[in-house]
Design a protein around this motif. Structure first.
Motif, PDB file in Angstrom:
ATOM      1  N   PHE A  52     -11.424 -11.687 115.694  1.00  0.00           N
ATOM      2  CA  PHE A  52     -11.089 -12.224 114.375  1.00  0.00           C
ATOM      3  C   PHE A  52     -12.074 -13.309 113.957  1.00  0.00           C
ATOM      4  O   PHE A  52     -12.633 -13.273 112.862  1.00  0.00           O
ATOM      5  CB  PHE A  52      -9.660 -12.776 114.363  1.00  0.00           C
ATOM      6  CG  PHE A  52      -9.326 -13.539 113.119  1.00  0.00           C
ATOM      7  CD1 PHE A  52      -9.257 -12.899 111.889  1.00  0.00           C
ATOM      8  CD2 PHE A  52      -9.103 -14.903 113.161  1.00  0.00           C
ATOM      9  CE1 PHE A  52      -8.968 -13.603 110.726  1.00  0.00           C
ATOM     10  CE2 PHE A  52      -8.803 -15.611 112.008  1.00  0.00           C
ATOM     11  CZ  PHE A  52      -8.739 -14.961 110.793  1.00  0.00           C
ATOM     12  N   TYR A  53     -12.313 -14.285 114.833  1.00  0.00           N
ATOM     13  CA  TYR A  53     -13.182 -15.398 114.459  1.00  0.00           C
ATOM     14  C   TYR A  53     -14.642 -14.977 114.352  1.00  0.00           C
ATOM     15  O   TYR A  53     -15.386 -15.520 113.541  1.00  0.00           O
ATOM     16  CB  TYR A  53     -12.972 -16.574 115.421  1.00  0.00           C
ATOM     17  CG  TYR A  53     -11.577 -17.132 115.264  1.00  0.00           C
ATOM     18  CD1 TYR A  53     -11.265 -17.964 114.197  1.00  0.00           C
ATOM     19  CD2 TYR A  53     -10.550 -16.762 116.122  1.00  0.00           C
ATOM     20  CE1 TYR A  53      -9.978 -18.429 114.006  1.00  0.00           C
ATOM     21  CE2 TYR A  53      -9.256 -17.229 115.944  1.00  0.00           C
ATOM     22  CZ  TYR A  53      -8.976 -18.066 114.879  1.00  0.00           C
ATOM     23  OH  TYR A  53      -7.699 -18.527 114.680  1.00  0.00           O
ATOM     24  N   ARG A  54     -15.052 -13.979 115.122  1.00  0.00           N
ATOM     25  CA  ARG A  54     -16.411 -13.435 114.984  1.00  0.00           C
ATOM     26  C   ARG A  54     -16.560 -12.760 113.622  1.00  0.00           C
ATOM     27  O   ARG A  54     -17.579 -12.903 112.953  1.00  0.00           O
ATOM     28  CB  ARG A  54     -16.710 -12.464 116.120  1.00  0.00           C
ATOM     29  CG  ARG A  54     -18.126 -11.937 116.094  1.00  0.00           C
ATOM     30  CD  ARG A  54     -18.473 -10.999 117.256  1.00  0.00           C
ATOM     31  NE  ARG A  54     -17.353 -10.207 117.689  1.00  0.00           N
ATOM     32  CZ  ARG A  54     -16.826 -10.236 118.935  1.00  0.00           C
ATOM     33  NH1 ARG A  54     -17.346 -11.013 119.848  1.00  0.00           N
ATOM     34  NH2 ARG A  54     -15.796  -9.482 119.248  1.00  0.00           N
ATOM     35  N   SER A  55     -15.506 -12.053 113.190  1.00  0.00           N
ATOM     36  CA  SER A  55     -15.581 -11.367 111.887  1.00  0.00           C
ATOM     37  C   SER A  55     -15.680 -12.364 110.734  1.00  0.00           C
ATOM     38  O   SER A  55     -16.256 -12.048 109.701  1.00  0.00           O
ATOM     39  CB  SER A  55     -14.379 -10.446 111.691  1.00  0.00           C
ATOM     40  OG  SER A  55     -13.201 -11.174 111.405  1.00  0.00           O
ATOM     41  N   LEU A  56     -15.127 -13.546 110.928  1.00  0.00           N
ATOM     42  CA  LEU A  56     -15.221 -14.568 109.878  1.00  0.00           C
ATOM     43  C   LEU A  56     -16.654 -15.045 109.667  1.00  0.00           C
ATOM     44  O   LEU A  56     -17.021 -15.429 108.561  1.00  0.00           O
ATOM     45  CB  LEU A  56     -14.357 -15.786 110.221  1.00  0.00           C
ATOM     46  CG  LEU A  56     -12.859 -15.618 110.167  1.00  0.00           C
ATOM     47  CD1 LEU A  56     -12.176 -16.912 110.616  1.00  0.00           C
ATOM     48  CD2 LEU A  56     -12.393 -15.244 108.773  1.00  0.00           C
ATOM     49  N   THR A  57     -17.443 -15.009 110.737  1.00  0.00           N
ATOM     50  CA  THR A  57     -18.804 -15.531 110.641  1.00  0.00           C
ATOM     51  C   THR A  57     -19.810 -14.494 110.153  1.00  0.00           C
ATOM     52  O   THR A  57     -20.967 -14.822 109.925  1.00  0.00           O
ATOM     53  CB  THR A  57     -19.267 -16.084 112.004  1.00  0.00           C
ATOM     54  OG1 THR A  57     -19.288 -15.018 112.947  1.00  0.00           O
ATOM     55  CG2 THR A  57     -18.351 -17.196 112.488  1.00  0.00           C
ATOM     56  N   ALA A  58     -19.368 -13.265 109.973  1.00  0.00           N
ATOM     57  CA  ALA A  58     -20.267 -12.197 109.516  1.00  0.00           C
ATOM     58  C   ALA A  58     -20.276 -12.123 107.990  1.00  0.00           C
ATOM     59  O   ALA A  58     -19.271 -12.391 107.338  1.00  0.00           O
ATOM     60  CB  ALA A  58     -19.811 -10.860 110.089  1.00  0.00           C
TER      61      ALA A  58
END
Length: 136
Positions: free
Chosen positions: A91-97
């Motif tokens: 989830f948090y990785r997807s926020l940074t993309a």
């Protein structure tokens, strides 16, 4: 225009929990996660929450994650699909993309706003946990 502060305050109260006996544990994990978020960013914040092993840390970490997802979705900083990510790091990785419908500049604005909103929420959560602790 969406007023973010009341939404952050509501999420913070839920992060702190409602049990004065567990308020100290909540305050500790909120403080540590705020430091990770401020120093390392959104993805490290998600990794930190996901790696809590002790029961007294894991429960508040899960509550923080649930409220962060709910808050970011309510404010439009995360999509419904993102919030359904199976684990915290995803989830948090997807926020940074960068999302398909945004430019790099728009992505940077969204990421910075999400980080700032979570920092504010966690700060409020610390104070809510302290207040809860003082009630007992």
């Amino acid at each position: 225009m969406l007023n973010l502060e009341p939404l952050a305050a509501l999420a913070a109260n839920e992060m702190a929990g409602h049990d004065s006996m567990c308020a100290n544990d909540a305050e500790n994990i909120i403080t540590k996660s705020l430091a990770v978020l401020a120093e390392q960013g959104l993805y490290a914040f998600g990794l930190f929450l996901a790696t809590r092993k002790r029961e007294q840390d894991r429960i508040p970490a899960q509550r923080i994650d649930q409220e962060a997802r709910r808050l970011l979705q309510a404010t439009g900083l995360a999509s419904v699909e993102q919030t359904r990510a199976p684990d915290m790091p995803s989830f948090y990785r997807s926020l940074t993309a960068t999302q398909p419908d945004e430019s790099a500049v728009e992505a940077l604005r969204r990421i910075l706003l999400a980080k700032q909103l979570l920092e504010t929420t966690l700060t409020y959560g610390r104070y809510a946990a302290k207040a809860l602790k003082n009630e007992s």
